[in-house]
Scaffold this active site. Sequence first.
Site, PDB file in Angstrom:
ATOM      1  N   ARG A   1     -21.859 -31.224   7.515  1.00  0.00           N
ATOM      2  CA  ARG A   1     -21.691 -31.941   6.262  1.00  0.00           C
ATOM      3  C   ARG A   1     -20.217 -32.243   5.981  1.00  0.00           C
ATOM      4  NH1 ARG A   1     -25.944 -28.596   5.096  1.00  0.00           N
ATOM      5  NH2 ARG A   1     -24.755 -27.009   3.983  1.00  0.00           N
TER       6      ARG A   1
ATOM      7  N   TYR B   1     -25.212 -37.929  -8.280  1.00  0.00           N
ATOM      8  CA  TYR B   1     -26.240 -37.164  -8.980  1.00  0.00           C
ATOM      9  C   TYR B   1     -25.596 -36.009  -9.737  1.00  0.00           C
ATOM     10  CZ  TYR B   1     -30.017 -33.652  -9.237  1.00  0.00           C
ATOM     11  OH  TYR B   1     -30.915 -32.700  -9.649  1.00  0.00           O
TER      12      TYR B   1
ATOM     13  N   TYR C   1     -18.971 -35.828   4.857  1.00  0.00           N
ATOM     14  CA  TYR C   1     -18.166 -36.065   3.661  1.00  0.00           C
ATOM     15  C   TYR C   1     -16.892 -36.846   3.990  1.00  0.00           C
ATOM     16  CZ  TYR C   1     -21.179 -32.410   1.698  1.00  0.00           C
ATOM     17  OH  TYR C   1     -22.250 -31.655   1.291  1.00  0.00           O
TER      18      TYR C   1
END
Length: 245
Positions: free
Chosen positions: A70, A96, A74
Amino acid sequence: MSSNDKQGSLVCVGTGITLGAHISTRTENLIKSADLVFCLMADSISELWIKEMHPNVISLQQYYQEGKSRLETYKEMVAEISSKVRDGNKVCGVFYGHPGIFAKVPHDAIKKVKALGLPAHMEPAVSADACLFADLGIDPGKFGCQQHEATQFLMHNRLFDPSSYLILWQVGVVGDRSLKKFSTDKEEKTLLMDRLLQKYPKNHQITIYEAATLPSAKPRIETIALSELANSKLNMHTTLAIPPA
């Protein structure tokens, strides 16, 4: 002024947790007035909702892959966002929840854009902990409240006070230091449970929590004994709320 002479800018906003219910008027106006919108939402329905507000929306979900770190994901997201700002676009990053809470991309993108000498800022939004406090009836000012990401809490042996509330985030991926997984096994959950059992009794009642993301949905609120934690279903977005002992 030509398009090449335009000064790009970045604003990172959050839509809150429950679809359509938590977005502010200011956030909605920032989305609609942007040249280009990047979004990273919890589900495809939320993405479609953002696309109804603006004709030029790019989803950042495309950068995620099973087995891919991740951190690499990113970095790619930040590079794409900052490149569009550098090109002279007025960019809005829509995320979100709250764009500054458990959200690495907005922070990194703002830092990178500012390093380019271009304007960038963040707008506040309804966060997951705000929902948790409301849904569970917790006043963090009553006994105090500590919050930790679950893997950091476990691996770095964080000190904590069992006489205050303890909130652990991302317990569904506890113990994953590779940042490549979307869930972890019973072994990692057992390690977390054993760590907590050093300060709490086995029958201490803890709450598994997941905020409602749709207006028609209800939050997941399951109260269990601490000794049942290792056998419980924990998702990537599951939060653990532990009341004072």
